[in-house]
Design an enzyme around this catalytic site. Sequence first.
Site, PDB file in Angstrom:
ATOM      1  N   HIS A  74      11.058  27.997  80.639  1.00  0.00           N
ATOM      2  CA  HIS A  74      12.388  27.442  80.391  1.00  0.00           C
ATOM      3  C   HIS A  74      13.232  28.552  79.752  1.00  0.00           C
ATOM      4  O   HIS A  74      12.738  29.679  79.543  1.00  0.00           O
ATOM      5  CB  HIS A  74      12.292  26.197  79.495  1.00  0.00           C
ATOM      6  CG  HIS A  74      11.440  26.394  78.282  1.00  0.00           C
ATOM      7  ND1 HIS A  74      11.799  27.217  77.241  1.00  0.00           N
ATOM      8  CD2 HIS A  74      10.210  25.905  77.952  1.00  0.00           C
ATOM      9  CE1 HIS A  74      10.858  27.202  76.316  1.00  0.00           C
ATOM     10  NE2 HIS A  74       9.863  26.422  76.726  1.00  0.00           N
ATOM     11  N   HIS A  79      11.725  30.671  76.895  1.00  0.00           N
ATOM     12  CA  HIS A  79      10.871  31.801  77.293  1.00  0.00           C
ATOM     13  C   HIS A  79      11.745  32.978  77.744  1.00  0.00           C
ATOM     14  O   HIS A  79      11.448  34.134  77.434  1.00  0.00           O
ATOM     15  CB  HIS A  79       9.968  31.410  78.463  1.00  0.00           C
ATOM     16  CG  HIS A  79       8.924  30.385  78.141  1.00  0.00           C
ATOM     17  ND1 HIS A  79       8.923  29.133  78.709  1.00  0.00           N
ATOM     18  CD2 HIS A  79       7.848  30.422  77.318  1.00  0.00           C
ATOM     19  CE1 HIS A  79       7.874  28.455  78.266  1.00  0.00           C
ATOM     20  NE2 HIS A  79       7.208  29.207  77.417  1.00  0.00           N
ATOM     21  N   GLN A  87      -7.555  27.643  73.750  1.00  0.00           N
ATOM     22  CA  GLN A  87      -6.691  27.184  72.657  1.00  0.00           C
ATOM     23  C   GLN A  87      -6.389  25.697  72.740  1.00  0.00           C
ATOM     24  O   GLN A  87      -5.640  25.169  71.919  1.00  0.00           O
ATOM     25  CB  GLN A  87      -5.405  28.006  72.591  1.00  0.00           C
ATOM     26  CG  GLN A  87      -4.398  27.722  73.694  1.00  0.00           C
ATOM     27  CD  GLN A  87      -3.234  28.691  73.626  1.00  0.00           C
ATOM     28  OE1 GLN A  87      -3.376  29.882  73.868  1.00  0.00           O
ATOM     29  NE2 GLN A  87      -2.064  28.193  73.266  1.00  0.00           N
TER      30      GLN A  87
HETATM   31  P1  AMP Z   1       4.194  28.902  75.385  1.00  0.00           P
HETATM   32  O1  AMP Z   1       4.399  29.124  76.847  1.00  0.00           O
HETATM   33  O2  AMP Z   1       4.546  27.540  74.927  1.00  0.00           O
HETATM   34  O3  AMP Z   1       2.843  29.389  74.911  1.00  0.00           O
HETATM   35  O4  AMP Z   1       5.256  29.844  74.667  1.00  0.00           O
HETATM   36  C1  AMP Z   1       5.293  31.226  74.934  1.00  0.00           C
HETATM   37  C2  AMP Z   1       6.219  31.873  73.956  1.00  0.00           C
HETATM   38  O5  AMP Z   1       7.519  31.346  74.088  1.00  0.00           O
HETATM   39  C3  AMP Z   1       5.799  31.640  72.484  1.00  0.00           C
HETATM   40  O6  AMP Z   1       6.016  32.831  71.741  1.00  0.00           O
HETATM   41  C4  AMP Z   1       6.737  30.549  72.058  1.00  0.00           C
HETATM   42  O7  AMP Z   1       6.982  30.525  70.662  1.00  0.00           O
HETATM   43  C5  AMP Z   1       7.991  30.923  72.825  1.00  0.00           C
HETATM   44  N1  AMP Z   1       8.867  29.754  72.956  1.00  0.00           N
HETATM   45  C6  AMP Z   1       8.490  28.510  73.355  1.00  0.00           C
HETATM   46  N2  AMP Z   1       9.545  27.671  73.307  1.00  0.00           N
HETATM   47  C7  AMP Z   1      10.598  28.394  72.852  1.00  0.00           C
HETATM   48  C8  AMP Z   1      11.971  28.094  72.569  1.00  0.00           C
HETATM   49  N3  AMP Z   1      12.468  26.864  72.738  1.00  0.00           N
HETATM   50  N4  AMP Z   1      12.766  29.094  72.120  1.00  0.00           N
HETATM   51  C9  AMP Z   1      12.262  30.352  71.938  1.00  0.00           C
HETATM   52  N5  AMP Z   1      10.982  30.696  72.192  1.00  0.00           N
HETATM   53  C10 AMP Z   1      10.159  29.734  72.638  1.00  0.00           C
END
Ligand code: AMP
Length: 280
Positions: A34, A37, A61
């Site tokens: 989204h 990311h 995880q």
């Molecule tokens: P994930 O795919 O959920 O493991 O997230 C991958 C990276 O994207 C991690 O560093 C998250 O903290 C970051 N992330 C997820 N959601 C957001 C958001 N809404 N705004 C900024 N970074 C995000």
Amino acid sequence: MEIFHEIKPLKAFLREKNKAGFVIGFAPTMGALHEGHLSLIQASKNAGCFTVCSIFVNPTQFNNPDDLKKYPRTLEADIAMLKAAGCDLLFAPGAAEIYPAKSVTTFEFGSLSNTMEGQFRPGHFSGVALVVSKLFHIVEPQHAFFGQKDWQQFTIIRQLVHDLNFNLTLHVVPTLRESDGLAMSSRNKRLTEQQRSKAIAFYKALMHCQFQLAAGKSMTSIQNEIKDTIEQDAELRLEYLYLADRENLSYLNHVEQPNKAVLCIAGFVGDVRLIDNILL
Ligand code: AMP
């Protein structure tokens, strides 16, 4: 955009990039991308990096097998988004590439991992640290970008980088939100339209709590009131709401100093678990 699924050719390619003087910036993700990311990708590009994104739904995880099974997977759409965002390289390995045999190494981060997410998701941060360590060794970035949305994860990775002497600079990127304030999350894709409208309750709770703290109330007096308000809706469940020190994550009852605290929340909308936080 270059796309790799295997470690060996990826490493060879990135070593050449390094030799040619490119600085590698890395944003690890679990896909179902989204705008949040993409803000990590943008931050890496703004820092002038050759930008690498990884997409890997990391089984180690997930403490809940159902959560792993239902985690959204949208690789084709993710590739299109990364290309449009100007990402230079995607690493999207399969599980057997990252875990060719069962890993037995575990990580323990003491008081950083015993609280909040660690309390409700046993083993979660060990799995995160394992996969992030592997990915850092594979990609060998000079800069790595993580979201504030997972604040506890960021503090743990900062500790990991320090303790294991990873030679890179960490960056934290502010949480991107929908127009009503809901933190963008891959898990939002699992919400029905009705659940989506209810999910804002957690961000509202953070705002309300911040207001009450500023008015001099203590966390112990606010927590129960907020739980009751949220759980008036039978589909919503508050798992935790904590005020913590931003650096060492120890719980606080009041905001004692400016720019030192983080307010973290986790809860369920139906069977979808969401987290959020604000820095105070
Ligand atoms: P994930 O795919 O959920 O493991 O997230 C991958 C990276 O994207 C991690 O560093 C998250 O903290 C970051 N992330 C997820 N959601 C957001 C958001 N809404 N705004 C900024 N970074 C995000």
